[in-house]
Design a protein around this motif. Structure first.
Motif, mmCIF file in Angstrom:
data_model
loop_
_atom_site.group_PDB
_atom_site.id
_atom_site.type_symbol
_atom_site.label_atom_id
_atom_site.label_comp_id
_atom_site.label_asym_id
_atom_site.label_seq_id
_atom_site.Cartn_x
_atom_site.Cartn_y
_atom_site.Cartn_z
ATOM 1 N N SER A 33 0.838 -1.192 0.000
ATOM 2 C CA SER A 33 0.000 0.000 0.000
ATOM 3 C C SER A 33 0.872 1.242 0.000
ATOM 4 O O SER A 33 2.054 1.197 0.325
ATOM 5 N N ALA A 34 0.264 2.340 -0.372
ATOM 6 C CA ALA A 34 0.984 3.609 -0.415
ATOM 7 C C ALA A 34 1.130 4.184 0.985
ATOM 8 O O ALA A 34 0.236 4.039 1.831
ATOM 9 N N GLU A 38 3.314 9.102 -0.004
ATOM 10 C CA GLU A 38 3.002 8.700 -1.380
ATOM 11 C C GLU A 38 1.570 9.064 -1.735
ATOM 12 O O GLU A 38 1.279 9.425 -2.881
ATOM 13 N N ARG A 90 -1.181 0.677 -4.779
ATOM 14 C CA ARG A 90 -0.119 -0.064 -5.464
ATOM 15 C C ARG A 90 -0.757 -1.280 -6.122
ATOM 16 O O ARG A 90 -1.570 -1.962 -5.509
ATOM 17 N N ASP A 132 -1.658 5.049 -9.176
ATOM 18 C CA ASP A 132 -0.577 4.129 -8.848
ATOM 19 C C ASP A 132 0.586 4.904 -8.224
ATOM 20 O O ASP A 132 1.073 5.880 -8.796
ATOM 21 N N ASP A 134 3.672 4.198 -7.853
ATOM 22 C CA ASP A 134 4.957 4.122 -8.542
ATOM 23 C C ASP A 134 4.956 4.868 -9.871
ATOM 24 O O ASP A 134 5.916 5.563 -10.210
ATOM 25 N N GLU A 463 5.749 -6.763 -6.117
ATOM 26 C CA GLU A 463 4.965 -7.382 -7.190
ATOM 27 C C GLU A 463 4.620 -8.824 -6.846
ATOM 28 O O GLU A 463 3.500 -9.280 -7.087
ATOM 29 N N GLN A 466 1.953 -8.919 -4.142
ATOM 30 C CA GLN A 466 0.677 -8.489 -4.705
ATOM 31 C C GLN A 466 0.001 -9.624 -5.465
ATOM 32 O O GLN A 466 -1.217 -9.825 -5.369
#
Length: 783
Positions: A33-34, A38, A90, A132, A134, A463, A466
């Motif tokens: 998570s952000a 962020e 994310r 997002d 990123d 990744e 996730q």
């Protein structure tokens, strides 16, 4: 809803929607998570793409009967009549759980109803914008609703909430009326306790912070809770947090709160809790509250997570009726309603009046109490018990380490897709470790290659987690370590120290590690060394300053807080923080403090052992009883105990040992019986140096064979240089001040009530130095 002027209740849009729109099961499987920073960056990225007339952070407010709803909408674009709610995430939008997306829409639709009513709009386009963290890429979900449809949804949510709101308004009115007339449960405050209580009340009334140094025996727990509760209605405080640095402090706090609750004027039916009685919640650690520790926290795995939000209303209603919500009560109510005790406690945080828990709930970067208070706009006042520990506790919260051995272990157990970034990180750590000239090396900056390798690992792990939320296992904990390191490195400044420690690996240098092929294609990491990369926070005030500013008031109290500039500087307290040094309740003649003319410096210890144990034996012979003897290390303790047994075998003794369990600690303390005889050997700063209550003749004296100074090391020298550079030389912030705080804490075990008498021996001639004497309690008459 018929208007009733006898009550009003203000609720945030977020709280209203969380109460009415949450449904289904718990799903606490970790997904990246952000962070809040962020999230702000995501919002700013969206704002930058909007038209010049785009309105941000719109304050909105609406009324439904006596219910007042307010909040801030993220953005409104008048040109296209579009209201936006921005969520930074994310990973793919598709992985957001459905019940969470329903909550996001409920919030946006509520804001839509408020702005449509405020601006007379016939309809409105709603846009749920997922950004997002990123890539800053936006995924926008849209729908257009009429003002009538938005208003209908708004009123439906308010109707669902209104009975609860009426109950909460009645509770608060009765609570505040009771607190305004709250008597002190013990009849009258003691003199020192009254001084402390008056100081706490003043800072609560003025919205300031207080440092209160108050010795054992005056009743600090009641002396801080009582005045803050009395200030609660006048200052319109939403909650009080009683934060502890040690687990034992929670027991004392709950005992005091129970006495205060019983002393409150009774209202309501006799067979149940009085109307408006304080709701007291204990925050329980997850590992202590979990009923199914082998199951994941989601509805498909744990029966207490399945349908959690559907069963929550009934459990919540029973809990607030009970009002007294310690760990046992939370568990009983949760299991009765088939929900998770830990997450029920987290939900009840919204409806408690007084919250008792560890300091990390308020000061940790992810502390639940502080985070929720900011999100909900609560007026929160804190009491911090044994606050001399807060500096070290906060340092730990903002420090982290990662070893090369840990990276190797993760690589050995990782899926093939993660091995390349992990062996790249191992390579950079090994290269850095071999290149440094000494085993310990401070790093002014982290080399770019190492920083980039760490970032690649975090991206790859993020990744993977996730996409495989049920398969991560031990890899998840490693991912948290890497994320924590990355976040602290991103904020590295003079407040923290980055360093690398090198050590030879356990295996012989000629033996290649079994998993070498997983780590590197060449000799960069041959397994011959291990290194530890650390970010060590030195001045937590850099992180805590904003927290103190966001709280209504904070009182930090302890028997050993001085000098006042020490906690002010290191914790980042406001410049106008008040200070009070409460006089001791004991007559000075009740405590005999003497200095032994010997040296406990490391290089003198063996030579002074005979003189040291002779002082112990002479004191014991003249005044037989129970004593505690404190030493700087277990090695020194063992030598002194052995020498005492050799020279004075008639003196009974028992020792603290390394890694003592609960039973062994209880056994150690059980030796201190009324009118007992003997000396217990313990380590200064350990389990028996504070938080131990041995009143009367259970303990009549203490020997302190150290100044509590940290051992000399390259790391300690770096800490000293950093603090001297920030605050000037000769403050003693790195060694003398924290060392003597431990000394005074240990000495505080001797007198526990006004009738106690005892002896303290300071076993080092350095205690006669002026700079040392200045840090000892003013009421001590050192001989």
């Amino acid at each position: 809803m018929t208007e009733n002027p006898s009550w009003t209740y203000t609720v945030s849009v977020r709280s209203l929607c969380e109460f009415t729109a949450k449904g289904g099961s718990l799903d606490r499987r970790f997904t990246p998570s952000a962070t809040s920073l962020e999230g702000q960056a995501g919002q700013m990225a969206v704002y930058a793409r909007r038209s010049p007339g785009y309105e941000t952070e719109l304050p909105l407010e609406g009324q439904y009967g006596q219910l007042r709803v307010r909040g801030r909408a993220d953005g409104y674009e008048a040109d296209v009549n579009r209201l936006e709610e921005i969520k930074t995430i994310r990973g793919p939008v598709e992985l957001i759980p459905e019940n969470r997306r329903v909550l996001h829409w409920a919030q946006l639709e509520t804001y839509g109803a408020l702005i449509a009513a405020d601006r007379g709009l016939a309809e409105l386009e709603l846009a749920l914008v997922y950004v997002d963290a990123d890539t800053q890429h936006e995924t926008v979900l849209r729908q257009t609703l009429t003002a009538a449809a938005l208003q209908a949804g708004f009123e439906a949510r308010c109707r669902e909430f209104e009975a609860w709101a009426a109950q909460e308004a009645a509770h608060r009115a009765a609570r505040d009326a009771g607190l305004a007339a709250l008597p002190f449960p013990l009849g009258e405050l003691r003199p020192g306790q009254r001084l402390l209580a008056e100081a706490v009340y003043r800072v609560a009334a003025n919205g300031r912070c207080l440092l209160a140094q108050a010795p054992t025996g005056i009743g600090k727990t009641l002396g801080t809770l009582y005045p803050l509760l009395r200030a609660m209605p006048l200052q319109r405080l939403d909650k009080i947090g009683y934060m502890t640095c040690k687990g034992t402090g929670r027991i004392t706090a709950l005992e005091a709160l129970h006495a205060l609750r019983e002393a409150a004027p009774a209202k309501g039916k006799a067979e149940g809790p009085p109307q408006g009685a304080l709701r007291v919640l204990t925050l329980v650690a997850k590992e202590q509250a979990c009923e199914h520790p082998t199951k994941a926290c989601h509805g498909d795995a744990c029966p207490l997570a399945h349908g959690f939000y559907d069963k929550l209303p009934a459990a919540r209603a029973e809990a607030v009726r009970a009002g007294w919500l310690d760990a046992a009560a939370q568990r009983r109510i949760a299991l009765q309603h088939d929900v998770c005790p830990y997450y029920l406690g987290q939900e009840l945080l919204r409806w408690a009046d007084v919250v008792v828990g560890d300091v990390h709930h308020a000061f940790d970067p992810y502390g639940q109490l502080y985070g929720l208070a900011q999100a909900q706009g609560w007026k929160l006042a804190l009491l911090v018990d044994e606050a001399h520990n807060l500096i070290d506790r906060a340092r730990d919260m903002y420090s982290t380490s990662l070893s090369l051995a840990r990276v190797r272990e993760a690589a050995a157990n990782a899926p093939a897709s993660l091995r390349a970034p992990l062996r790249g990180l191992a390579k950079e750590l090994a290269t850095l470790g071999r290149a440094q000239a000494a085993d310990y090396q401070p790093l002014p900056t982290v080399p770019d290659a190492l920083g980039e390798a760490l970032q690649r690992v975090n991206v790859a792990l993020g990744e993977y987690v996730q996409n495989h939320p049920l398969e991560v296992g031990p890899l998840l904990e490693f991912y948290f370590e890497c994320l924590g390191l990355q976040r602290l490195l991103d904020r590295l400044d003079t407040h923290s120290l980055c360093d690398l420690q090198r050590a030879n690996a356990a295996r012989p240098l000629t033996e290649a590690p079994a998993n070498l092929s997983l780590l590197d294609d060449g000799p960069e990491d041959d397994g011959s060394i291990d290194v530890l990369l650390s970010v060590r926070n030195i001045v937590p005030g850099h992180f805590l300053k904003e927290r103190f500013e966001g709280l209504s008031s904070v009182t930090l109290f302890s028997a050993t807080l001085g000098p006042p500039d020490y906690p002010r500087h290191l914790l980042g307290l406001p410049d106008d923080t008040a200070w009070i040094d409460v006089p001791a309740p004991f007559p000075a003649e009740h405590l005999t403090v003497q200095v032994a003319n010997l040296s406990t410096r490391w290089e003198h210890r063996d030579a002074s052992l005979n003189a040291l144990v002779d002082v112990l034996a002479t004191q014991y012979g003249e005044h037989p009883g129970n004593y505690l003897a404190f030493f700087s290390s277990f090695d020194y303790l063992d030598k002194a105990a052995a020498r005492l047994a050799l020279r004075h075998p008639h003196v009974p003794q028992w020792r603290q040992s390394r890694a003592m369990g609960d039973a062994a600690r209880r056994g150690f303390l059980d030796r201190f019986v009324e009118d007992g005889r003997g000396v217990g050997f313990a380590v200064l700063g350990g389990a028996f140096a504070e938080g131990v209550d041995l009143p009367g003749t259970r303990l009549i004296g203490a020997f302190i064979a150290t100044l509590g100074l940290p051992p000399v090391s390259p790391l300690q020298e770096q800490v000293r240089e950093r603090l001297d550079a920030m605050f000037g030389a000769d403050h003693g912030y790195a060694d003398l001040v924290p060392g003597l705080q431990k000394v005074v804490q240990a000495a505080g075990r001797v007198l526990r009530s006004v009738d106690d008498r005892g002896w303290v021996w300071l076993m080092d001639q350095r205690y006669r130095r002026p700079e040392v004497r200045a840090l000892l309690p003013a009421w001590w008459r050192v001989q």
